[in-house]
Design a protein around this motif. Structure first.
Motif, PDB file in Angstrom:
ATOM      1  N   VAL B 282       0.911  -1.149   0.045  1.00  0.00           N
ATOM      2  CA  VAL B 282       0.069   0.066   0.064  1.00  0.00           C
ATOM      3  C   VAL B 282       1.049   1.268   0.144  1.00  0.00           C
ATOM      4  CG1 VAL B 282      -1.623   1.188   1.318  1.00  0.00           C
ATOM      5  CG2 VAL B 282      -1.910  -1.072   0.987  1.00  0.00           C
ATOM      6  N   VAL B 283       2.154   1.184   0.799  1.00  0.00           N
ATOM      7  CA  VAL B 283       2.880   2.498   0.852  1.00  0.00           C
ATOM      8  C   VAL B 283       3.426   2.664  -0.450  1.00  0.00           C
ATOM      9  CG1 VAL B 283       5.028   3.187   1.814  1.00  0.00           C
ATOM     10  CG2 VAL B 283       3.133   2.389   3.241  1.00  0.00           C
ATOM     11  N   ALA B 284       4.030   1.627  -1.008  1.00  0.00           N
ATOM     12  CA  ALA B 284       4.805   1.654  -2.093  1.00  0.00           C
ATOM     13  C   ALA B 284       3.936   2.076  -3.543  1.00  0.00           C
ATOM     14  CB  ALA B 284       5.519   0.275  -2.742  1.00  0.00           C
ATOM     15  N   LEU B 285       2.569   1.613  -3.484  1.00  0.00           N
ATOM     16  CA  LEU B 285       1.566   1.918  -4.626  1.00  0.00           C
ATOM     17  C   LEU B 285       1.194   3.678  -4.504  1.00  0.00           C
ATOM     18  CD1 LEU B 285      -0.557   1.006  -6.623  1.00  0.00           C
ATOM     19  CD2 LEU B 285      -2.041   1.061  -4.472  1.00  0.00           C
ATOM     20  N   SER B 286       1.227   4.304  -3.218  1.00  0.00           N
ATOM     21  CA  SER B 286       1.001   5.657  -3.202  1.00  0.00           C
ATOM     22  C   SER B 286       2.135   6.266  -3.382  1.00  0.00           C
ATOM     23  CB  SER B 286       0.638   5.728  -1.804  1.00  0.00           C
ATOM     24  OG  SER B 286       1.677   5.556  -0.915  1.00  0.00           O
ATOM     25  N   GLN B 287       3.380   5.905  -3.565  1.00  0.00           N
ATOM     26  CA  GLN B 287       4.578   6.475  -3.950  1.00  0.00           C
ATOM     27  C   GLN B 287       4.982   6.758  -5.449  1.00  0.00           C
ATOM     28  OE1 GLN B 287       6.425   8.172  -1.357  1.00  0.00           O
ATOM     29  NE2 GLN B 287       4.498   7.664   0.078  1.00  0.00           N
ATOM     30  N   ARG B 288       3.998   5.986  -6.318  1.00  0.00           N
ATOM     31  CA  ARG B 288       4.424   5.959  -7.576  1.00  0.00           C
ATOM     32  C   ARG B 288       3.245   6.283  -8.749  1.00  0.00           C
ATOM     33  NH1 ARG B 288       2.866   1.344 -10.662  1.00  0.00           N
ATOM     34  NH2 ARG B 288       1.545  -0.030  -9.649  1.00  0.00           N
ATOM     35  N   ASP B 289       4.027   6.639 -10.007  1.00  0.00           N
ATOM     36  CA  ASP B 289       3.004   7.009 -11.020  1.00  0.00           C
ATOM     37  C   ASP B 289       2.620   5.527 -11.742  1.00  0.00           C
ATOM     38  OD1 ASP B 289       3.321   9.372 -10.650  1.00  0.00           O
ATOM     39  OD2 ASP B 289       4.957   9.689 -12.273  1.00  0.00           O
ATOM     40  N   LEU B 290       1.355   5.642 -12.319  1.00  0.00           N
ATOM     41  CA  LEU B 290       0.956   4.483 -13.059  1.00  0.00           C
ATOM     42  C   LEU B 290       2.240   4.035 -14.162  1.00  0.00           C
ATOM     43  CD1 LEU B 290      -1.726   2.459 -13.504  1.00  0.00           C
ATOM     44  CD2 LEU B 290      -2.244   4.095 -15.485  1.00  0.00           C
ATOM     45  N   THR B 291       2.318   2.826 -14.439  1.00  0.00           N
ATOM     46  CA  THR B 291       3.184   2.253 -15.398  1.00  0.00           C
ATOM     47  C   THR B 291       4.758   2.386 -14.759  1.00  0.00           C
ATOM     48  OG1 THR B 291       3.775   4.029 -16.890  1.00  0.00           O
ATOM     49  CG2 THR B 291       1.980   2.871 -17.232  1.00  0.00           C
ATOM     50  N   ALA B 292       4.857   3.242 -13.765  1.00  0.00           N
ATOM     51  CA  ALA B 292       6.340   3.393 -13.325  1.00  0.00           C
ATOM     52  C   ALA B 292       6.449   2.316 -11.989  1.00  0.00           C
ATOM     53  CB  ALA B 292       6.556   4.811 -12.807  1.00  0.00           C
ATOM     54  N   GLY B 293       7.982   2.188 -11.627  1.00  0.00           N
ATOM     55  CA  GLY B 293       8.140   1.359 -10.307  1.00  0.00           C
ATOM     56  C   GLY B 293       8.569   2.325  -9.123  1.00  0.00           C
ATOM     57  N   TRP B 294       8.634   2.051  -8.072  1.00  0.00           N
ATOM     58  CA  TRP B 294       8.826   2.890  -6.973  1.00  0.00           C
ATOM     59  C   TRP B 294      10.414   3.182  -6.863  1.00  0.00           C
ATOM     60  CZ3 TRP B 294       9.259   1.865  -1.240  1.00  0.00           C
ATOM     61  CH2 TRP B 294       9.272   3.025  -0.194  1.00  0.00           C
ATOM     62  N   LEU B 295      11.250   1.979  -7.573  1.00  0.00           N
ATOM     63  CA  LEU B 295      12.783   1.968  -7.325  1.00  0.00           C
ATOM     64  C   LEU B 295      13.154   2.692  -8.413  1.00  0.00           C
ATOM     65  CD1 LEU B 295      13.432  -1.400  -5.803  1.00  0.00           C
ATOM     66  CD2 LEU B 295      13.633   0.614  -4.687  1.00  0.00           C
ATOM     67  N   GLY B 296      12.873   4.095  -8.638  1.00  0.00           N
ATOM     68  CA  GLY B 296      13.233   4.790  -9.880  1.00  0.00           C
ATOM     69  C   GLY B 296      12.866   4.030 -11.245  1.00  0.00           C
ATOM     70  N   GLY B 297      11.733   3.590 -11.150  1.00  0.00           N
ATOM     71  CA  GLY B 297      11.327   2.986 -12.401  1.00  0.00           C
ATOM     72  C   GLY B 297      10.763   3.647 -13.520  1.00  0.00           C
ATOM     73  N   ALA B 298      11.000   4.731 -13.593  1.00  0.00           N
ATOM     74  CA  ALA B 298      10.719   5.453 -14.881  1.00  0.00           C
ATOM     75  C   ALA B 298      10.906   4.729 -15.918  1.00  0.00           C
ATOM     76  CB  ALA B 298      11.290   6.998 -14.926  1.00  0.00           C
ATOM     77  N   THR B 299       9.838   4.353 -16.619  1.00  0.00           N
ATOM     78  CA  THR B 299      10.072   3.285 -17.991  1.00  0.00           C
ATOM     79  C   THR B 299      10.555   3.971 -19.435  1.00  0.00           C
ATOM     80  OG1 THR B 299       7.677   3.619 -18.616  1.00  0.00           O
ATOM     81  CG2 THR B 299       8.398   1.901 -16.918  1.00  0.00           C
ATOM     82  N   ASP B 300      10.550   5.312 -19.273  1.00  0.00           N
ATOM     83  CA  ASP B 300      10.949   6.051 -20.402  1.00  0.00           C
ATOM     84  C   ASP B 300      12.442   6.680 -20.371  1.00  0.00           C
ATOM     85  OD1 ASP B 300      10.331   7.799 -18.614  1.00  0.00           O
ATOM     86  OD2 ASP B 300       9.107   9.106 -19.861  1.00  0.00           O
ATOM     87  N   GLU B 301      13.273   5.823 -19.596  1.00  0.00           N
ATOM     88  CA  GLU B 301      14.600   6.511 -19.602  1.00  0.00           C
ATOM     89  C   GLU B 301      15.183   6.188 -20.928  1.00  0.00           C
ATOM     90  OE1 GLU B 301      16.145   4.823 -16.029  1.00  0.00           O
ATOM     91  OE2 GLU B 301      15.119   6.177 -14.606  1.00  0.00           O
ATOM     92  N   PRO B 302      15.992   6.827 -21.502  1.00  0.00           N
ATOM     93  CA  PRO B 302      16.530   6.502 -22.844  1.00  0.00           C
ATOM     94  C   PRO B 302      17.535   5.579 -22.512  1.00  0.00           C
ATOM     95  CG  PRO B 302      16.474   8.667 -22.481  1.00  0.00           C
ATOM     96  CD  PRO B 302      16.164   8.472 -21.322  1.00  0.00           C
ATOM     97  N   SER B 303      17.938   4.553 -23.495  1.00  0.00           N
ATOM     98  CA  SER B 303      18.884   3.484 -23.167  1.00  0.00           C
ATOM     99  C   SER B 303      19.897   3.831 -24.033  1.00  0.00           C
ATOM    100  CB  SER B 303      18.410   2.386 -23.995  1.00  0.00           C
ATOM    101  OG  SER B 303      17.266   1.698 -23.217  1.00  0.00           O
ATOM    102  N   ARG B 304      21.203   3.861 -23.355  1.00  0.00           N
ATOM    103  CA  ARG B 304      22.516   4.073 -23.738  1.00  0.00           C
ATOM    104  C   ARG B 304      22.965   3.195 -24.794  1.00  0.00           C
ATOM    105  NH1 ARG B 304      22.356   6.221 -18.919  1.00  0.00           N
ATOM    106  NH2 ARG B 304      22.968   4.200 -17.848  1.00  0.00           N
ATOM    107  N   SER B 305      23.086   3.669 -26.063  1.00  0.00           N
ATOM    108  CA  SER B 305      23.772   2.760 -27.216  1.00  0.00           C
ATOM    109  C   SER B 305      23.438   1.181 -27.040  1.00  0.00           C
ATOM    110  CB  SER B 305      25.199   3.113 -27.439  1.00  0.00           C
ATOM    111  OG  SER B 305      25.736   2.895 -25.949  1.00  0.00           O
ATOM    112  N   PRO B 306      22.303   0.929 -27.254  1.00  0.00           N
ATOM    113  CA  PRO B 306      21.954  -0.616 -27.200  1.00  0.00           C
ATOM    114  C   PRO B 306      22.341  -1.215 -28.408  1.00  0.00           C
ATOM    115  CG  PRO B 306      19.931   0.893 -28.018  1.00  0.00           C
ATOM    116  CD  PRO B 306      20.989   1.799 -27.592  1.00  0.00           C
TER     117      PRO B 306
END
Lengths: 304, 561
Positions: B282-306
């Motif tokens: 419940v705590v972790a849920l309230s600390q994050r955006d939809l589709t993201a994770g609490w542990l710096g889980g921004a899903t749109d971080e650019p990948s470096r030279s894949p």
């Protein structure tokens, strides 16, 4: 112009159990043309394209790309085309750039400089992972992947769904450039302005049946022209004028529909003191409504 | 025209549906959040139902099999006494969990739950992550979160549905074990503990789903924690380790289930952890955006030279490798652990003729020798590989169901070529995983000075490859013939074949029935010599099944989920 059409549907029918998704479609698309495939949701547009591309087997009839049946010889047929699906799903773990690499490699090559140009024009960030792309960005992946191949034939299934108006305009520019290069395009859409802006011909599907096809001018000629006029004195006699219907006369103005030649109408109007006269062909939207109105019977022989 | 003012609702209107006023307008009275919450709960329950029934049935049947065959197995006091000597032997407890009162049917059954609890934990983990992260990843939760029930209510409705399946598990275990003749209190204590353990890992999956932004990462995270907790059980079993170490891991609690022991403590510990995990979710849920994770889980971080993807073979390799990495970690840990324990375990078994006899009945020959332990290890790895192969067939189907395959198949790449590439990469991955198992068991054996030759370990690995290829081939046949059943049918057949071999021996089924299981056809290499004929038959059947599946796949329409 080559004698073999780029796309040829011959009595193509696709059934899913009891449901007939596509009913004896016969249609040609010639080299250098942009043909719009119009229809509401569930009209059979996606089934038409998937059958053409060999992703589904026609229940009867044939669908050929440059004379090749994509169901029987998919590899040969697919050498000539690129495709933009309507609902794009991408590999979540791959970046946009990696997906473009993959699709370029499996296409048998692409124009690298044009890919860069398209990436810039569509304002697309290829460094992000597939899972993070919005619908519009997923659509951009498919658009860039298709256009960068410069394939002679482009099949597109509602390609601009999810794009913003600026990107839509960019996409239309790309279509015009493709046409100028001689590429052939079959564009499924229900965005009428898009079809009106870029298509040479239109095919209208309803419940899997091709109810009409031709140039926009042809289609307009098949439908009533709206005429509005103002006059003074006695109103003109329009009771027996050929092709005239839905006449409304009130307060010195006339509004009516005329089917076919306007010559008898103009002669009848000349008997009165007419001050202004305007004639307007039906918009594509009006044509669309005329074809899709569920209460309207399908034309006799449609799809035959 | 008179505008009607009476609001009308039909008895069949769903909760949340706006009532019609009869004039084209709608009454926007908000629906009762409680009724909407209940609908969401039922929705989640529907999503969980199929897998829950399969897991509950499988685990319950296997465990009840132990109860049902107990008296026949230990018919004389001598046999029972010999069996009971396993108690307190670290090598056994390291692998199977804490043993208590093996002279009773309750103790004998509970001793098996050291292994069964791992399966229950896997079920819990997968269900929790699937319901809370995969649904979000696919955009389903976005739709539901737009409703009148907030994110917390939505998550709690999913957790309530998970708990309902665990409750059913408890009841199924309690009722079936009582009916099979086990003490009522122990049966229900076992049911409760099994359900609590499953719920713990389900909440672990739910918590990981809040912390990281993808289903795969969530499963990887809980899987890693599970590995650590199993490691703690290994540690707890060591003779020099204090008793309290058992309490540091849920896999240790199961050993304290016997009513005469400390069952209440197990229940208390499990409840405490559940409450803690629930709070964290419940705590972790309230600390994050939809589709993201609490542990710096921004899903749109650019990948470096894949690294570029150079074609469909490269793609197939990457997709297969992604799954193989997780399975490689599991197989690596299991084989290393058994390699390390091979000498102690075999020496302990050597003093227990009953155990040796029981092993022979189950097809685990010569487990009083290190070679026998390695053979037993690879019998287990065979199951893991077969499940991995079934998972590959399911992953190939997922490419079709999601229509990602459309991107590739509209290019000059034939369906057969695409599918054969996927099958080939999966088949190669099976070989590499088996060889990894051979390497790790050899390393483990070498560390403790166990006399296992590397060649013996390699032959043991080669021996189990055909059963996984057979699983893959059957999965491809199902993909061609009944694509929507690919995952459930292939996993189901693998599980059924394993249960037939495992439980069939305990239930003393006729030999011809047992022989139907491909797992039964595997010689206990290196304790026994490899038998090429059954392996060649399995390969042949697998290849034919894959060929049928590929041919039908070429000739059928692509089908969405």
């Amino acid at each position: 112009m080559s004698t073999t059409p780029v796309v040829r549907f011959t009595e193509t029918t696709k059934r899913f159990g009891e449901l007939t998704a596509l009913d004896r479609l016969t249609l040609d698309v010639h080299e250098g043309e942009i043909v719009g495939l119009l229809g509401p949701n569930g009209a059979g547009k996606t089934t038409t394209l998937r059958t053409l591309l060999g992703l589904m087997q026609p229940t009867s009839g044939h669908a050929r790309i440059m004379g090749v049946d994509a169901w029987r010889e998919p590899v040969e047929a697919h050498r000539h085309l690129a495709y933009i699906p309507g609902d794009v799903t991408v590999w979540p773990e791959l970046t946009g750039g990696q997906i473009l690499d993959l699709l370029g490699a499996t296409s048998g090559g692409y124009d690298e400089a044009y890919r860069e140009e398209l990436t810039e024009r569509f304002n697309f960030d290829p460094r992000k992972k597939g899972r993070s792309y919005s619908k519009g960005n997923r659509q951009k992946v498919a658009i860039i992947a298709a256009l960068m191949t410069r394939a002679p034939f482009l099949a597109m299934d509602e390609p601009t769904s999810g794009l913003d108006p600026l990107m839509e305009a960019t996409f239309q520019d790309c279509l015009r450039e493709a046409k100028a290069r001689g590429q052939t395009i079959l564009l499924s859409s229900h965005i009428l302005s898009e079809v009106e802006a870029v298509c040479d011909r239109v095919a209208v599907l309803r419940q899997g049946v091709l109810v009409e096809h031709g140039t926009l001018a042809d289609l307009r000629h098949l439908h009533a022209t709206t005429v509005e006029a103002t006059y003074s004195g006695q109103p003109p006699r329009l009771d027996d004028v050929a092709g005239v219907e839905d006449v409304v006369i009130a307060n010195g103005s006339i509004r009516l529909q005329v089917q076919g030649s306007t010559d008898p109408l103009l002669k009848a109007l000349a008997t009165a003191e007419v001050h202004t006269l305007s004639m307007r062909e039906p918009t594509l939207e009006e044509l669309f409504h005329a074809y899709y109105d569920e209460s309207t019977e399908l034309p006799a022989g449609a799809g035959a | 025209m008179t505008i009607p003012t009476t609001t009308t609702t039909r008895p069949t209107d769903p909760p949340g549906a706006a009532a019609s006023t009869g004039d084209g307008r709608t009454d926007r009275t908000p629906p009762s959040p409680v009724r909407v919450w209940l609908r969401l709960y039922r929705h989640h329950l529907r999503l969980l139902r199929g897998a829950a029934i399969a897991w509950i049935t499988g685990l319950t049947v296997v465990s009840v099999g132990v109860v049902a065959t107990y008296e026949d197995r230990y018919a004389t006091p001598e046999e029972l006494a010999l069996f009971a000597e396993m108690e307190g032997i670290p090598a056994f407890e390291a692998m199977l969990g804490r043993f208590v009162q093996l002279t009773t049917v309750e103790g004998a059954t509970l001793s098996r739950w050291g292994m069964f609890s791992i399966l229950a934990a896997v079920w819990g983990m997968l269900a929790g992550a699937r319901l809370l992260r995969r649904a979000e990843e696919r955009g389903h939760l976005e739709l539901l979160r737009a409703g009148v029930v907030g994110p917390r209510g939505l998550t709690l409705s999913a957790i309530a549905a998970l708990f309902t399946t665990h409750l059913c598990f408890a009841v199924a275990v309690g009722v079936s074990h009582t009916a099979a003749g086990m003490d009522t209190a122990t049966s229900w204590a076992l049911g409760g503990a099994a359900a609590l353990l499953t719920a713990t890992f389900a909440l672990g999956g739910a918590l990981a789903s809040q912390l990281v932004a993808s289903y795969r990462r969530a499963v990887g995270l809980v899987g890693s924690v599970m590995g650590v907790l199993l490691g703690l059980r290994l540690l707890a079993a060591a003779s020099v380790t204090p008793e309290w170490v058992w309490w540091t891991t849920p896999f240790g609690w199961v050993g304290y289930l016997h009513p005469s022991d400390e069952a209440w403590a197990t229940v208390f510990a499990a409840f405490s952890v559940l409450v803690l995990l629930l709070l964290l979710v419940v705590v972790a849920l309230s600390q994050r955006d939809l589709t993201a994770g609490w542990l710096g889980g921004a899903t749109d971080e650019p990948s470096r030279s894949p690294r570029p993807v150079r074609g469909h073979t490269d793609l197939a390799t990457r997709l297969t490798a992604a799954g193989a990495r997780t399975w490689g970690a599991i197989i690596g840990i299991v084989t290393l652990a058994f390699g390390l324990l091979s000498r102690d375990f075999s020496e302990a078994v050597a003093d227990l003729p009953t155990m040796v006899e029981m092993g022979n009945q189950l097809g685990w020959y010569d487990i009083d020798t290190p070679e026998g332990i390695v053979a037993f290890t690879f019998a287990l790895v065979a199951l893991l590989l077969a499940v991995f192969a079934a998972g590959q067939a399911a992953a190939i189907r997922e490419e079709e169901a999601s229509w990602r395959i459309e991107h590739l198949l509209v290019r000059p790449l034939g369906r057969v070529r695409w599918l054969v590439t996927r099958i080939a990469t999966a088949a190669i991955a099976v070989v590499l995983l088996a060889l990894l198992g051979a390497a790790m068991v050899s390393i483990g054996s070498a560390v403790v000075g166990s006399p296992i030759a590397v060649v013996d370990a390699l032959v043991a690995a080669v021996n189990i490859i055909p059963v996984a290829w057979l699983s893959l081939g059957i999965g491809i046949a199902v993909l061609g013939l009944a694509p929507r059943l690919t995952a459930p049918l292939t996993y189901g057949l693998v599980l059924a074949a394993y249960l037939l071999d495992f439980v069939g021996g305990l239930l003393e089924l006729p030999e011809w029935a047992l022989e139907l299981s491909p797992f039964r056809q595997l010689a206990a290499v290196p304790a026994q010599s490899i038998e090429p004929l059954p392996l060649l038959v399995m390969i042949g059947v697998g290849v034919v099944a894959a060929a049928i599946g590929t041919t039908v796949f070429r000739r059928r329409d692509l089908q969405e989920a």
